[in-house]
Structure formats: C-alpha cells, structure tokens
Design an enzyme around this catalytic site. Structure first.
Site, PDB file in Angstrom:
ATOM      1  N   GLU A 221       3.758   7.402   6.592  1.00 42.55           N
ATOM      2  CA  GLU A 221       3.840   6.217   7.460  1.00 42.55           C
ATOM      3  C   GLU A 221       4.668   6.451   8.721  1.00 42.55           C
ATOM      4  O   GLU A 221       5.656   5.764   8.966  1.00 42.55           O
ATOM      5  CB  GLU A 221       4.404   5.037   6.647  1.00 42.55           C
ATOM      6  CG  GLU A 221       3.531   4.706   5.448  1.00 42.55           C
ATOM      7  CD  GLU A 221       4.083   3.618   4.544  1.00 42.55           C
ATOM      8  OE1 GLU A 221       5.239   3.209   4.745  1.00 42.55           O
ATOM      9  OE2 GLU A 221       3.361   3.203   3.611  1.00 42.55           O
ATOM     10  N   ASN A 262       0.422  11.136   5.053  1.00 39.57           N
ATOM     11  CA  ASN A 262      -0.105   9.995   4.288  1.00 39.57           C
ATOM     12  C   ASN A 262       0.199   8.681   5.019  1.00 39.57           C
ATOM     13  O   ASN A 262       1.320   8.478   5.491  1.00 39.57           O
ATOM     14  CB  ASN A 262       0.594   9.994   2.912  1.00 39.57           C
ATOM     15  CG  ASN A 262       0.011   8.992   1.935  1.00 39.57           C
ATOM     16  OD1 ASN A 262      -1.201   8.931   1.746  1.00 39.57           O
ATOM     17  ND2 ASN A 262       0.870   8.204   1.297  1.00 39.57           N
ATOM     18  N   HIS A 298      -4.558   0.509   0.896  1.00 40.74           N
ATOM     19  CA  HIS A 298      -4.125  -0.795   0.367  1.00 40.74           C
ATOM     20  C   HIS A 298      -4.949  -1.821   1.124  1.00 40.74           C
ATOM     21  O   HIS A 298      -4.778  -2.001   2.327  1.00 40.74           O
ATOM     22  CB  HIS A 298      -2.636  -1.024   0.640  1.00 40.74           C
ATOM     23  CG  HIS A 298      -1.761  -0.072  -0.102  1.00 40.74           C
ATOM     24  ND1 HIS A 298      -1.617  -0.112  -1.477  1.00 40.74           N
ATOM     25  CD2 HIS A 298      -0.980   0.948   0.324  1.00 40.74           C
ATOM     26  CE1 HIS A 298      -0.788   0.840  -1.865  1.00 40.74           C
ATOM     27  NE2 HIS A 298      -0.388   1.504  -0.791  1.00 40.74           N
ATOM     28  N   GLU A 328      -3.740   5.626  -2.488  1.00 42.28           N
ATOM     29  CA  GLU A 328      -3.000   4.483  -3.053  1.00 42.28           C
ATOM     30  C   GLU A 328      -3.870   3.233  -3.115  1.00 42.28           C
ATOM     31  O   GLU A 328      -3.423   2.133  -2.822  1.00 42.28           O
ATOM     32  CB  GLU A 328      -1.757   4.181  -2.193  1.00 42.28           C
ATOM     33  CG  GLU A 328      -0.859   5.379  -1.961  1.00 42.28           C
ATOM     34  CD  GLU A 328       0.450   5.046  -1.265  1.00 42.28           C
ATOM     35  OE1 GLU A 328       0.780   3.857  -1.097  1.00 42.28           O
ATOM     36  OE2 GLU A 328       1.162   5.996  -0.877  1.00 42.28           O
ATOM     37  N   ASP A 330      -5.657  -0.107  -3.695  1.00 38.92           N
ATOM     38  CA  ASP A 330      -5.682  -1.362  -4.448  1.00 38.92           C
ATOM     39  C   ASP A 330      -6.363  -2.400  -3.568  1.00 38.92           C
ATOM     40  O   ASP A 330      -6.399  -2.268  -2.342  1.00 38.92           O
ATOM     41  CB  ASP A 330      -4.300  -1.825  -4.954  1.00 38.92           C
ATOM     42  CG  ASP A 330      -3.179  -1.732  -3.946  1.00 38.92           C
ATOM     43  OD1 ASP A 330      -3.440  -1.827  -2.738  1.00 38.92           O
ATOM     44  OD2 ASP A 330      -2.013  -1.578  -4.374  1.00 38.92           O
TER      45      ASP A 330
HETATM   46  C1  XIL Z   1       5.892   1.045  -3.333  1.00 42.03           C
HETATM   47  C2  XIL Z   1       6.087   0.984  -4.857  1.00 42.03           C
HETATM   48  O1  XIL Z   1       4.855   0.730  -5.456  1.00 42.03           O
HETATM   49  C3  XIL Z   1       7.056  -0.109  -5.199  1.00 42.03           C
HETATM   50  O2  XIL Z   1       7.325  -0.095  -6.590  1.00 42.03           O
HETATM   51  C4  XIL Z   1       8.335   0.059  -4.405  1.00 42.03           C
HETATM   52  O3  XIL Z   1       9.168  -1.000  -4.649  1.00 42.03           O
HETATM   53  C5  XIL Z   1       8.031   0.128  -2.924  1.00 42.03           C
HETATM   54  O4  XIL Z   1       7.114   1.169  -2.677  1.00 42.03           O
HETATM   55  N1  XIL Z   1       3.130   2.893   0.528  1.00 42.03           N
HETATM   56  C6  XIL Z   1       3.700   3.953  -0.128  1.00 42.03           C
HETATM   57  C7  XIL Z   1       4.297   3.745  -1.459  1.00 42.03           C
HETATM   58  O5  XIL Z   1       3.624   5.098   0.352  1.00 42.03           O
HETATM   59  O6  XIL Z   1       5.362   4.605  -1.704  1.00 42.03           O
HETATM   60  C8  XIL Z   1       4.716   2.313  -1.668  1.00 42.03           C
HETATM   61  O7  XIL Z   1       5.112   2.176  -3.024  1.00 42.03           O
HETATM   62  C9  XIL Z   1       3.596   1.366  -1.327  1.00 42.03           C
HETATM   63  C10 XIL Z   1       3.192   1.525   0.124  1.00 42.03           C
END
Ligand code: XIL
Length: 412
Positions: A221, A262, A298, A328, A330
C-alpha cells in the site's frame, strides 16, 4: 485528458525512482567500499561500488550502492521440528484438489490464535486450501515488538501448520505503515539509523523463514488513489529510495522467495493501477528484484473491477514478466439493500468472475481470500457493521460463492 494525466503520473513516479540510485546513500557512505562508522555499529553498513550500467539495463540486479546489514544477532533459520507427521492432502473433493489441476494456489489468511482453538476451522483450512498467509503473525508489531526482540512463535506455528498439510506460505508483510510497534512509530532516529532498522528487520524476518516462503509482500500500500507515491511512514523517514532497498535486502535474505508489491484498489484500470504499473516497471528498469504484484481485491457488491480491466491489467504485468496473485479477496454485502439470497448470488458472481480472469491469465498463480470463514473476517471489525464477505459462513459451511468457484475450477 485522462491520458495526459496518466502520462504525468507515470513520469513523476519514474522521475522519483530515477533519483533513487543517485540519492540513496547518506553522504558519508558515498565513497565506494567504505565501511561506515554507523552509530548502530553492530550491523555495519557496507557501501558497495556501483556497476557501470545504463538506467535502461534490466540486469544484473542493482544491488550495488545499497547500504546493507546483517540479521539481528541470534536469529536462527526456522526449522520444522523433527518427527512431526506430515499429513497428506485429503482425497475428498476440495478447492485445493481442483486448483492443483489448474496449476493454481488457493489460499486464505489465517491466525494461529483461532486455529489452535477451533479444530473445525483448522481442518477446513487444510482440506480446502494449498496456501496460507498469516493475517497478522508476521506483521512488525507481532514479530518484532521491541528493538532487540523478535517473536517468531506465531509465524512459526503457521509455517509448521502449512508444512504439515502440504501448503505453501505467502509472507505478509515487510514494509507497511500500519500495525507497527510504538518503538518504531514513536522512534526518534537519524536517517542512517532508520535505514539500519528497516534493513535489519527485513534481513532478520526474511532470513528466519529463508526457503519456507513462496512469496513475500515486500511493500504494501505505497501508492495513492491518484497513482502518486504515498507519503508513508517509511517515505517520510527514508524517501522513495527505501523501496528499491527493501526489495534488495529481501532478495539478499532469501534468494528463492518471490518478491511482491501488494495493494488494493489498483486491480482494474485506473490512475492507481497506472501508478503501480509505473512503479514496478521503474523498479525493474533499475534492476531491482521484483517478481510480482499482489492485487488485494477487497471489494463489495456493485463495486468490483470490470473483468475486462482486470484481465488487461494482468496482461500488461505479464508483459513485464511479473506474476500476479489475488492476495486478499473478500466481497462485502453490507452496502446492498437486496435480500440475502440475492446478495449471496451476486457475491458468488464476483468471486467467479475474478477467479475466471485469474485462470485465463497465465501469470496469475494464486487466489487467496482474506480470512477463512465469515466468523473470522476482519470486515465487521473494520467497518463496524456485520457482514459475510468470504466463501464459508460463520459455521464453516460453504456458501454460493464457494460452489461457484468449485464449478469453475472443475470446468463445469
Ligand atoms: C488487516 C487484518 O485483517 C486485521 O486483523 C488487522 O486488524 C488490520 O489489518 N490490507 C492488508 C492487510 O494488507 O494486512 C490488512 O489486514 C487488511 C488490508
């Protein structure tokens, strides 16, 4: 109009990166071959002479000119304890069996905290997935909570679990500005000390898991929505040159792990994905070791990237020789007003569409969800609202999205 804007972004990222090699050494390290009298003296920074190469050259890696460091004292390579039984993957139909036939990793983010307590969840993970990623266990605040203390226990538990069940591991994450311990966020150090801190962290963590990790998220990020580089914590301490250095240090610590950038929101074609493209292309042109781009994915109903754009984005990264992982995924339901059955069907369509693009892209090698079941999703905590964004419901039962991707993987 849009085009000229995109060209402008690419140019500014490129310029920024172009300055990296020239500016990455603190003045007193500028002389080739000099060992610095760094205040953090146990880990001497070595200045290595620059090879003569044009900025366009793509190999060999531009490791020269980079300060380096040793892992922290006492860091041992992670080893699976002897005589642990290695469970064979089950023969029952599962995502992992179908994915294996398609040469794909399917994975989920997980945490030893619940795996230890929830036997059904750990069985589900091992049955359905052939890759896992620690959701928090390898983040800085957990793995390196104090300057001289590393805590690998949670990461080791997950890597052990993965090995016992024939799963690969993604490492997450080395350079990020969230989930860092106070000693880092509130730390007062010189630029050279920050460099040592970041270098030692990367060398120690990556070195500990050397040979055990399929791919590391080296940088997470770091790009804004408009495609420019974000003013992250590490940017403010070290400037953009920390990016190339981080990849180089990770490579030195593990020659076989694939090294990834990422991010989220740069999955389709937009200023952000253009910025990410310019960043990784610029790094490659400098000879920085980078192997892939992670697309977090996401997303939510009605907001998923268009399949055609996702495919085009994967394709242009393939042309750079880069691997792509959906890292990641969802799909939130909470912004839709439809009834539950409709929402679950729409969610299934999005999962199917993203996986379908991945299956058609030869460089898309892994497809991971951020969490195992809806019970363990981070989304309700993050948004403050209940949700059900994953493939399995709270009880671990497969949802329409699961059946949709099973069907797709099975070519039905
Ligand atoms: C999130 C975790 O899922 C949570 O449990 C934590 O509190 C915060 O981070 N992008 C990412 C992940 O790269 O590391 C993040 O994970 C979600 C967004």
């Amino acid at each position: 109009m849009v085009k000229s804007y995109i060209v402008k972004i690419s140019r500014s990222i490129f310029l920024c990166l172009g300055l990296l090699l020239a500016s990455c050494l603190p003045p007193r390290l500028a002389e080739p071959g000099v060992v610095s009298a760094s205040p953090v003296s146990t880990n001497a920074i070595r200045a290595i002479p620059l090879p003569s190469k044009t900025p366009e050259a793509t190999s060999p890696p531009a490791q020269a000119n980079f300060p380096s460091c040793e892992p922290a004292a006492g860091i041992l390579p992670f080893k699976i304890v002897a005589n642990q039984e290695i469970a064979q993957p089950t023969d029952a139909p599962s995502l992992r069996l179908l994915a294996k036939q398609r040469n794909l990793f399917v994975g989920a983010a997980t945490d030893p905290g619940y795996l230890h307590k929830d036997n059904a969840a750990s069985q589900l993970l091992a049955r359905e997935f052939n890759m896992l990623v620690p959701e928090v266990a390898m983040k800085w605040e957990v793995i390196h909570p104090e300057p001289e203390r590393y805590d690998f226990s949670r990461g080791d538990a997950l890597v052990t679990f993965a090995r016992q069940h024939g799963m690969a591991v993604r490492g997450h994450v080395l350079v990020w500005d969230l989930q860092m311990p106070d000693w880092v966020t509130n730390g007062k150090f010189t630029r050279q000390e920050w460099m040592q801190i970041l270098c030692t962290h990367i060398k120690s963590v990556v070195g500990h898991y050397r040979g055990q990790i399929y791919a590391w998220d080296v940088l997470n990020e770091a790009v804004n929505q408009d495609g420019t580089l974000r003013n992250t914590f590490w940017m403010s301490k070290l400037g953009p040159e920390h990016i190339a250095m981080a990849f180089q240090w990770a490579r030195e610590a593990d020659p076989t792990a694939k090294l990834f950038y990422n991010d989220n929101g740069g999955e389709g074609l937009n200023p952000k994905s253009q910025g990410i493209y310019a960043l990784v292309q610029g790094l490659q042109q400098m000879g920085v070791p980078i192997n892939g781009v992670g697309m977090q994915m996401h997303t939510s109903l009605g907001r998923a990237p268009a399949a055609s754009e996702l495919a085009a984005n994967m394709q242009r990264l393939a042309e750079l020789g880069l691997e792509v992982h959906i890292t990641e995924m969802d799909v939130r339901l909470q912004y839709s007003t439809s009834d539950l059955a409709t929402k679950l069907a729409e969610q299934a369509d999005i999962y199917r569409e993203v996986l379908s693009v991945c299956l058609s892209a030869p460089n898309c090698k892994a497809f991971l969800t951020w969490g195992l079941t809806d019970r363990y999703s981070w989304i309700p905590g993050f948004t403050g609202k209940p949700d059900a964004p994953l493939l399995f419901d709270k009880d671990g039962l497969p949802k329409p999205a699961y059946f949709a991707i099973v069907k797709l993987l099975a070519n039905q």
